[in-house]
Design a protein around this motif. Sequence first.
Motif, mmCIF file in Angstrom:
data_model
loop_
_atom_site.group_PDB
_atom_site.id
_atom_site.type_symbol
_atom_site.label_atom_id
_atom_site.label_comp_id
_atom_site.label_asym_id
_atom_site.label_seq_id
_atom_site.Cartn_x
_atom_site.Cartn_y
_atom_site.Cartn_z
ATOM 1 N N ILE A 80 -26.427 21.680 2.059
ATOM 2 C CA ILE A 80 -25.810 21.028 3.222
ATOM 3 C C ILE A 80 -26.887 20.449 4.141
ATOM 4 C CG2 ILE A 80 -24.484 21.453 5.343
ATOM 5 C CD1 ILE A 80 -22.776 23.409 3.668
ATOM 6 N N GLU A 81 -27.940 21.209 4.382
ATOM 7 C CA GLU A 81 -29.026 20.721 5.242
ATOM 8 C C GLU A 81 -29.706 19.498 4.625
ATOM 9 O OE1 GLU A 81 -31.493 24.159 5.794
ATOM 10 O OE2 GLU A 81 -30.006 25.148 7.050
ATOM 11 N N THR A 82 -29.904 19.500 3.321
ATOM 12 C CA THR A 82 -30.525 18.363 2.643
ATOM 13 C C THR A 82 -29.622 17.136 2.721
ATOM 14 O OG1 THR A 82 -31.725 19.822 1.143
ATOM 15 C CG2 THR A 82 -31.456 17.541 0.444
ATOM 16 N N ALA A 83 -28.327 17.325 2.518
ATOM 17 C CA ALA A 83 -27.386 16.206 2.599
ATOM 18 C C ALA A 83 -27.369 15.622 4.011
ATOM 19 C CB ALA A 83 -25.994 16.665 2.184
ATOM 20 N N ARG A 84 -27.389 16.480 5.016
ATOM 21 C CA ARG A 84 -27.433 15.995 6.405
ATOM 22 C C ARG A 84 -28.718 15.225 6.679
ATOM 23 N NH1 ARG A 84 -25.087 21.116 9.826
ATOM 24 N NH2 ARG A 84 -22.913 20.783 9.280
ATOM 25 N N SER A 85 -29.820 15.735 6.172
ATOM 26 C CA SER A 85 -31.105 15.069 6.349
ATOM 27 C C SER A 85 -31.103 13.695 5.675
ATOM 28 C CB SER A 85 -32.217 15.941 5.778
ATOM 29 O OG SER A 85 -33.448 15.289 5.849
ATOM 30 N N MET A 86 -30.526 13.618 4.497
ATOM 31 C CA MET A 86 -30.431 12.332 3.793
ATOM 32 C C MET A 86 -29.573 11.346 4.584
ATOM 33 S SD MET A 86 -30.087 13.707 -0.137
ATOM 34 C CE MET A 86 -29.464 12.159 -0.740
ATOM 35 N N GLN A 87 -28.466 11.820 5.118
ATOM 36 C CA GLN A 87 -27.607 10.955 5.927
ATOM 37 C C GLN A 87 -28.360 10.440 7.143
ATOM 38 O OE1 GLN A 87 -24.178 13.474 6.655
ATOM 39 N NE2 GLN A 87 -22.936 12.196 5.304
ATOM 40 N N SER A 88 -29.091 11.315 7.781
ATOM 41 C CA SER A 88 -29.858 10.933 8.961
ATOM 42 C C SER A 88 -30.918 9.891 8.603
ATOM 43 C CB SER A 88 -30.504 12.165 9.579
ATOM 44 O OG SER A 88 -31.268 11.819 10.697
ATOM 45 N N SER A 89 -31.590 10.084 7.480
ATOM 46 C CA SER A 89 -32.613 9.129 7.036
ATOM 47 C C SER A 89 -32.004 7.765 6.734
ATOM 48 C CB SER A 89 -33.320 9.648 5.784
ATOM 49 O OG SER A 89 -34.045 10.811 6.086
ATOM 50 N N ILE A 90 -30.832 7.770 6.108
ATOM 51 C CA ILE A 90 -30.149 6.505 5.801
ATOM 52 C C ILE A 90 -29.768 5.791 7.087
ATOM 53 C CG2 ILE A 90 -28.038 5.507 4.836
ATOM 54 C CD1 ILE A 90 -28.236 7.669 2.621
ATOM 55 N N LEU A 91 -29.265 6.545 8.059
ATOM 56 C CA LEU A 91 -28.891 5.931 9.342
ATOM 57 C C LEU A 91 -30.114 5.343 10.036
ATOM 58 C CD1 LEU A 91 -26.291 8.473 10.767
ATOM 59 C CD2 LEU A 91 -25.865 6.109 10.059
ATOM 60 N N ASP A 92 -31.232 6.061 9.975
ATOM 61 C CA ASP A 92 -32.471 5.555 10.583
ATOM 62 C C ASP A 92 -32.911 4.262 9.906
ATOM 63 O OD1 ASP A 92 -32.514 7.660 12.349
ATOM 64 O OD2 ASP A 92 -34.017 8.821 11.217
ATOM 65 N N MET A 93 -32.810 4.197 8.577
ATOM 66 C CA MET A 93 -33.195 2.969 7.855
ATOM 67 C C MET A 93 -32.280 1.809 8.201
ATOM 68 S SD MET A 93 -34.378 4.062 4.052
ATOM 69 C CE MET A 93 -33.598 5.641 3.737
ATOM 70 N N LEU A 94 -30.990 2.109 8.331
ATOM 71 C CA LEU A 94 -30.036 1.049 8.673
ATOM 72 C C LEU A 94 -30.280 0.525 10.086
ATOM 73 C CD1 LEU A 94 -26.748 2.497 7.139
ATOM 74 C CD2 LEU A 94 -28.037 0.507 6.333
ATOM 75 N N LYS A 95 -30.653 1.401 11.010
ATOM 76 C CA LYS A 95 -30.952 0.984 12.380
ATOM 77 C C LYS A 95 -32.187 0.074 12.422
ATOM 78 C CE LYS A 95 -29.004 5.029 14.662
ATOM 79 N NZ LYS A 95 -29.325 6.269 15.391
ATOM 80 N N GLN A 96 -33.176 0.416 11.579
ATOM 81 C CA GLN A 96 -34.410 -0.379 11.550
ATOM 82 C C GLN A 96 -34.174 -1.769 10.970
ATOM 83 O OE1 GLN A 96 -37.253 1.984 9.413
ATOM 84 N NE2 GLN A 96 -37.482 3.466 11.071
ATOM 85 N N GLN A 97 -33.182 -1.927 10.108
ATOM 86 C CA GLN A 97 -32.899 -3.213 9.492
ATOM 87 C C GLN A 97 -32.198 -4.150 10.458
ATOM 88 O OE1 GLN A 97 -30.715 -2.526 5.890
ATOM 89 N NE2 GLN A 97 -32.519 -1.873 4.751
ATOM 90 N N GLN A 98 -31.581 -3.620 11.465
ATOM 91 C CA GLN A 98 -30.829 -4.471 12.395
ATOM 92 C C GLN A 98 -31.680 -5.048 13.471
ATOM 93 O OE1 GLN A 98 -27.573 -2.098 13.741
ATOM 94 N NE2 GLN A 98 -26.484 -2.287 11.816
#
Length: 143
Positions: A125-143
Amino acid sequence: MADPTSANAMPAMSVAASALKAQQARMRVIAENMANADSVASTPGGDPYRRQIPVFSPVILPDGTKGVKMSSVAQDQTAFKSQYEPGSPSADAKGYVKMPNVDPLIEALDMRDAQRAYQANLSVIETARSMQSSILDMLKQQQ
């Protein structure tokens, strides 16, 4: 457009959450066994506490993934041990008291195994949350 943060992480989290609940239930059964390891019958010659065994089964979760649940608790049919205690109110006519079929060492090992499985599912669960957070950070940087 589908949410990329939930496409793969949510099923993993729901499967791990079902396993957490199952392991938590397993630990309750083990704790009950340990608490009753010395519980003898209240009547002469009667049966003492009988060890309980958690039974797991697969389950389809609301999101369509396969998880696990503790479906029932079975009784361990292993024979009771007898102990010679002629003065005990639980003793039979020959002076023997039936003792529970609970082995504290086995219960301790089962508890350790359940705790490790619980911790492993928490890590998922912690790894999945971390992955979600990383994806959100990458998406924010693309905008």
